[in-house]
Design a protein around this motif. Structure first.
Motif, PDB file in Angstrom:
ATOM      1  N   CYS A   1       0.824  -1.210   0.000  1.00 29.36           N
ATOM      2  CA  CYS A   1       0.000   0.000   0.000  1.00 29.36           C
ATOM      3  C   CYS A   1       0.859   1.262   0.000  1.00 29.36           C
ATOM      4  O   CYS A   1       0.619   2.197  -0.771  1.00 29.36           O
ATOM      5  CB  CYS A   1      -0.927  -0.017   1.203  1.00 29.36           C
ATOM      6  N   LYS A   2       1.883   1.299   0.833  1.00 29.04           N
ATOM      7  CA  LYS A   2       2.715   2.490   0.947  1.00 29.04           C
ATOM      8  C   LYS A   2       3.511   2.736  -0.334  1.00 29.04           C
ATOM      9  O   LYS A   2       3.690   3.881  -0.758  1.00 29.04           O
ATOM     10  CB  LYS A   2       3.645   2.375   2.151  1.00 29.04           C
ATOM     11  N   THR A   3       3.982   1.660  -0.958  1.00 30.22           N
ATOM     12  CA  THR A   3       4.726   1.803  -2.219  1.00 30.22           C
ATOM     13  C   THR A   3       3.844   2.421  -3.292  1.00 30.22           C
ATOM     14  O   THR A   3       4.259   3.318  -4.028  1.00 30.22           O
ATOM     15  CB  THR A   3       5.231   0.428  -2.696  1.00 30.22           C
ATOM     16  N   LEU A   4       2.609   1.943  -3.373  1.00 32.65           N
ATOM     17  CA  LEU A   4       1.651   2.437  -4.360  1.00 32.65           C
ATOM     18  C   LEU A   4       1.357   3.919  -4.153  1.00 32.65           C
ATOM     19  O   LEU A   4       1.457   4.729  -5.090  1.00 32.65           O
ATOM     20  CB  LEU A   4       0.361   1.623  -4.259  1.00 32.65           C
ATOM     21  N   VAL A   5       1.037   4.301  -2.932  1.00 33.46           N
ATOM     22  CA  VAL A   5       0.693   5.687  -2.631  1.00 33.46           C
ATOM     23  C   VAL A   5       1.893   6.604  -2.820  1.00 33.46           C
ATOM     24  O   VAL A   5       1.784   7.695  -3.390  1.00 33.46           O
ATOM     25  CB  VAL A   5       0.147   5.805  -1.192  1.00 33.46           C
ATOM     26  N   PHE A   6       3.049   6.174  -2.352  1.00 32.02           N
ATOM     27  CA  PHE A   6       4.270   6.965  -2.466  1.00 32.02           C
ATOM     28  C   PHE A   6       4.561   7.310  -3.929  1.00 32.02           C
ATOM     29  O   PHE A   6       4.855   8.458  -4.268  1.00 32.02           O
ATOM     30  CB  PHE A   6       5.438   6.171  -1.869  1.00 32.02           C
ATOM     31  N   ARG A   7       4.455   6.309  -4.804  1.00 33.85           N
ATOM     32  CA  ARG A   7       4.747   6.531  -6.220  1.00 33.85           C
ATOM     33  C   ARG A   7       3.754   7.488  -6.860  1.00 33.85           C
ATOM     34  O   ARG A   7       4.127   8.365  -7.649  1.00 33.85           O
ATOM     35  CB  ARG A   7       4.739   5.191  -6.966  1.00 33.85           C
ATOM     36  N   MET A   8       2.486   7.357  -6.521  1.00 34.34           N
ATOM     37  CA  MET A   8       1.479   8.239  -7.099  1.00 34.34           C
ATOM     38  C   MET A   8       1.685   9.683  -6.654  1.00 34.34           C
ATOM     39  O   MET A   8       1.569  10.613  -7.464  1.00 34.34           O
ATOM     40  CB  MET A   8       0.080   7.749  -6.714  1.00 34.34           C
ATOM     41  N   ILE A   9       1.988   9.865  -5.378  1.00 30.91           N
ATOM     42  CA  ILE A   9       2.197  11.220  -4.877  1.00 30.91           C
ATOM     43  C   ILE A   9       3.446  11.839  -5.500  1.00 30.91           C
ATOM     44  O   ILE A   9       3.453  13.026  -5.867  1.00 30.91           O
ATOM     45  CB  ILE A   9       2.291  11.213  -3.340  1.00 30.91           C
ATOM     46  N   LYS A  10       4.483  11.047  -5.641  1.00 34.70           N
ATOM     47  CA  LYS A  10       5.703  11.565  -6.249  1.00 34.70           C
ATOM     48  C   LYS A  10       5.444  12.022  -7.688  1.00 34.70           C
ATOM     49  O   LYS A  10       5.917  13.071  -8.126  1.00 34.70           O
ATOM     50  CB  LYS A  10       6.803  10.515  -6.219  1.00 34.70           C
ATOM     51  N   TYR A  11       4.661  11.234  -8.413  1.00 33.77           N
ATOM     52  CA  TYR A  11       4.311  11.612  -9.784  1.00 33.77           C
ATOM     53  C   TYR A  11       3.520  12.926  -9.790  1.00 33.77           C
ATOM     54  O   TYR A  11       3.796  13.830 -10.594  1.00 33.77           O
ATOM     55  CB  TYR A  11       3.481  10.510 -10.448  1.00 33.77           C
ATOM     56  N   CYS A  12       2.560  13.038  -8.888  1.00 33.42           N
ATOM     57  CA  CYS A  12       1.745  14.256  -8.821  1.00 33.42           C
ATOM     58  C   CYS A  12       2.589  15.475  -8.460  1.00 33.42           C
ATOM     59  O   CYS A  12       2.408  16.566  -9.017  1.00 33.42           O
ATOM     60  CB  CYS A  12       0.619  14.081  -7.813  1.00 33.42           C
ATOM     61  N   LEU A  13       3.517  15.290  -7.532  1.00 28.91           N
ATOM     62  CA  LEU A  13       4.382  16.394  -7.143  1.00 28.91           C
ATOM     63  C   LEU A  13       5.307  16.805  -8.285  1.00 28.91           C
ATOM     64  O   LEU A  13       5.471  17.990  -8.588  1.00 28.91           O
ATOM     65  CB  LEU A  13       5.207  16.009  -5.919  1.00 28.91           C
ATOM     66  N   ASN A  14       5.920  15.828  -8.926  1.00 22.85           N
ATOM     67  CA  ASN A  14       6.853  16.121 -10.018  1.00 22.85           C
ATOM     68  C   ASN A  14       6.176  16.824 -11.181  1.00 22.85           C
ATOM     69  O   ASN A  14       6.818  17.550 -11.939  1.00 22.85           O
ATOM     70  CB  ASN A  14       7.523  14.834 -10.500  1.00 22.85           C
ATOM     71  N   ASN A  15       4.882  16.590 -11.332  1.00 23.47           N
ATOM     72  CA  ASN A  15       4.141  17.201 -12.430  1.00 23.47           C
ATOM     73  C   ASN A  15       3.246  18.343 -11.959  1.00 23.47           C
ATOM     74  O   ASN A  15       2.371  18.787 -12.694  1.00 23.47           O
ATOM     75  CB  ASN A  15       3.310  16.129 -13.151  1.00 23.47           C
ATOM     76  N   ARG A  16       3.489  18.799 -10.724  1.00 20.38           N
ATOM     77  CA  ARG A  16       2.787  19.942 -10.143  1.00 20.38           C
ATOM     78  C   ARG A  16       1.271  19.808 -10.228  1.00 20.38           C
ATOM     79  O   ARG A  16       0.553  20.759 -10.531  1.00 20.38           O
ATOM     80  CB  ARG A  16       3.249  21.245 -10.819  1.00 20.38           C
ATOM     81  N   LEU A  17       0.811  18.605  -9.934  1.00 21.66           N
ATOM     82  CA  LEU A  17      -0.624  18.352  -9.915  1.00 21.66           C
ATOM     83  C   LEU A  17      -1.225  18.588  -8.536  1.00 21.66           C
ATOM     84  O   LEU A  17      -2.439  18.704  -8.394  1.00 21.66           O
ATOM     85  CB  LEU A  17      -0.908  16.911 -10.362  1.00 21.66           C
ATOM     86  N   ILE A  18      -0.369  18.635  -7.528  1.00 19.51           N
ATOM     87  CA  ILE A  18      -0.825  18.901  -6.179  1.00 19.51           C
ATOM     88  C   ILE A  18       0.041  20.004  -5.586  1.00 19.51           C
ATOM     89  O   ILE A  18       1.167  20.219  -6.022  1.00 19.51           O
ATOM     90  CB  ILE A  18      -0.795  17.634  -5.286  1.00 19.51           C
ATOM     91  N   PRO A  19      -0.475  20.726  -4.598  1.00 21.73           N
ATOM     92  CA  PRO A  19       0.274  21.849  -4.015  1.00 21.73           C
ATOM     93  C   PRO A  19       1.625  21.423  -3.455  1.00 21.73           C
ATOM     94  O   PRO A  19       1.759  20.356  -2.857  1.00 21.73           O
ATOM     95  CB  PRO A  19      -0.661  22.334  -2.891  1.00 21.73           C
ATOM     96  N   GLN A  20       2.640  22.254  -3.667  1.00 20.98           N
ATOM     97  CA  GLN A  20       3.995  21.963  -3.186  1.00 20.98           C
ATOM     98  C   GLN A  20       4.134  22.425  -1.738  1.00 20.98           C
ATOM     99  O   GLN A  20       4.674  23.490  -1.451  1.00 20.98           O
ATOM    100  CB  GLN A  20       5.019  22.675  -4.071  1.00 20.98           C
ATOM    101  N   LYS A  21       3.622  21.632  -0.826  1.00 22.61           N
ATOM    102  CA  LYS A  21       3.674  21.998   0.581  1.00 22.61           C
ATOM    103  C   LYS A  21       4.787  21.244   1.285  1.00 22.61           C
ATOM    104  O   LYS A  21       5.542  20.489   0.674  1.00 22.61           O
ATOM    105  CB  LYS A  21       2.326  21.692   1.238  1.00 22.61           C
ATOM    106  N   LYS A  22       4.887  21.455   2.595  1.00 26.66           N
ATOM    107  CA  LYS A  22       5.884  20.733   3.362  1.00 26.66           C
ATOM    108  C   LYS A  22       5.535  19.249   3.364  1.00 26.66           C
ATOM    109  O   LYS A  22       4.462  18.851   3.790  1.00 26.66           O
ATOM    110  CB  LYS A  22       5.903  21.238   4.809  1.00 26.66           C
ATOM    111  N   ILE A  23       6.449  18.466   2.865  1.00 28.36           N
ATOM    112  CA  ILE A  23       6.239  17.032   2.785  1.00 28.36           C
ATOM    113  C   ILE A  23       7.496  16.314   3.202  1.00 28.36           C
ATOM    114  O   ILE A  23       8.543  16.954   3.407  1.00 28.36           O
ATOM    115  CB  ILE A  23       5.871  16.608   1.333  1.00 28.36           C
ATOM    116  N   TYR A  24       7.402  15.020   3.328  1.00 30.32           N
ATOM    117  CA  TYR A  24       8.596  14.266   3.652  1.00 30.32           C
ATOM    118  C   TYR A  24       9.622  14.406   2.532  1.00 30.32           C
ATOM    119  O   TYR A  24       9.298  14.289   1.365  1.00 30.32           O
ATOM    120  CB  TYR A  24       8.259  12.773   3.831  1.00 30.32           C
ATOM    121  N   GLU A  25      10.868  14.679   2.905  1.00 30.83           N
ATOM    122  CA  GLU A  25      11.895  14.960   1.907  1.00 30.83           C
ATOM    123  C   GLU A  25      12.099  13.837   0.920  1.00 30.83           C
ATOM    124  O   GLU A  25      12.423  14.064  -0.247  1.00 30.83           O
ATOM    125  CB  GLU A  25      13.228  15.290   2.610  1.00 30.83           C
ATOM    126  N   GLU A  26      11.906  12.588   1.346  1.00 30.66           N
ATOM    127  CA  GLU A  26      12.208  11.471   0.457  1.00 30.66           C
ATOM    128  C   GLU A  26      11.266  11.418  -0.750  1.00 30.66           C
ATOM    129  O   GLU A  26      11.568  10.781  -1.748  1.00 30.66           O
ATOM    130  CB  GLU A  26      12.147  10.129   1.209  1.00 30.66           C
TER     131      GLU A  26
END
Length: 233
Positions: A205-230
């Motif tokens: 579950c965590k691998t799946l969510v982590f990858r989706m969020i990273k994709y959204c962040l890299n493509n500026r689909l979600i706000p660039q807020k304070k998040i875990y650095e990794e």
């Protein structure tokens, strides 16, 4: 004259509506949205032409998630829509039963398996589910997403209280709410048999969510807020 050698039809594992068991005979009713209905009608048409010797194979994926490496996928996918709404802090209430789980398969895994089956002559005229072996808990996905994005978790409310959600948000998620009423599990017997293997292990579950969020962040689909650095490293 050109002769059609093979037709690969992509249907959906939900083409059976609320029917529990996989079957080549699909029902006429019990669909939760127009997506299931139109997929049902299309598959029925293909099956009719199979009876008239159309060299076709039907594939039924479950819920498609992004590429297993990059996370890339159109963001109208069910799992992405909820991530996007969470990230904008407008999803304060979420209708979900405690044990709700979703069957999720990465797009590249689906394509790889479909192409392998499409090369096999014995698959002609057959129907194959291409789904994950195990479901992913929906609440755990949302909770982990909130943890990564440093957001307050939404209030999980019973399905029958969905009317409490603001209409603006409800308009965006109402189509998907029926999938949270019960968890769907799909029969992979035919798919295992033709490939002579079991190759549908579910992702953590965590691998799946982590990858989706990273994709959204890299493509500026979600706000660039304070998040875990990794996530962005």
């Amino acid at each position: 004259n050109n002769i059609l050698e093979r037709y690969n039809h992509i249907s959906t594992a939900y083409v059976v509506g609320r029917q529990k068991n996989m079957s080549n005979v699909i029902p006429n009713t019990n669909f939760v949205n127009t997506y299931e209905l139109t997929k049902n009608l299309a598959e029925k048409l293909v099956q009719r032409y199979i009876q008239e010797d159309l060299p076709a194979t039907i594939y039924r994926p479950s819920i498609i998630s992004g590429d297993s490496i990059t996370g890339e996928i159109p963001t109208n996918s069910i799992v992405y829509i909820f991530l996007l709404l969470l990230s904008r802090e407008c999803l304060t209430q979420l209708p979900s039963d405690a044990n709700t789980s979703l069957n999720i398969v990465p797009i590249d895994h689906f394509i790889d398996i479909m192409l392998k089956i499409s090369e096999l002559p014995e698959a002609l005229g057959k129907v194959y589910n291409i789904t994950a072996e195990k479901n992913t808990p929906f609440r755990a996905m949302m909770e982990y997403a909130c943890q990564i994005l440093n957001l307050q978790q939404p209030e999980f409310i019973p399905i029958e209280q969905s009317h409490k959600i603001s209409q603006k948000i409800l308009d965006q998620i109402e189509t998907f709410i029926p999938y949270f009423e019960e968890s769907h599990h799909f029969d992979l017997t035919a798919t295992h048999h033709i490939l002579n293997c079991t190759c549908f292990e579910s992702e953590d579950c965590k691998t799946l969510v982590f990858r989706m969020i990273k994709y959204c962040l890299n493509n500026r689909l979600i706000p660039q807020k304070k998040i875990y650095e990794e996530v962005v490293s």
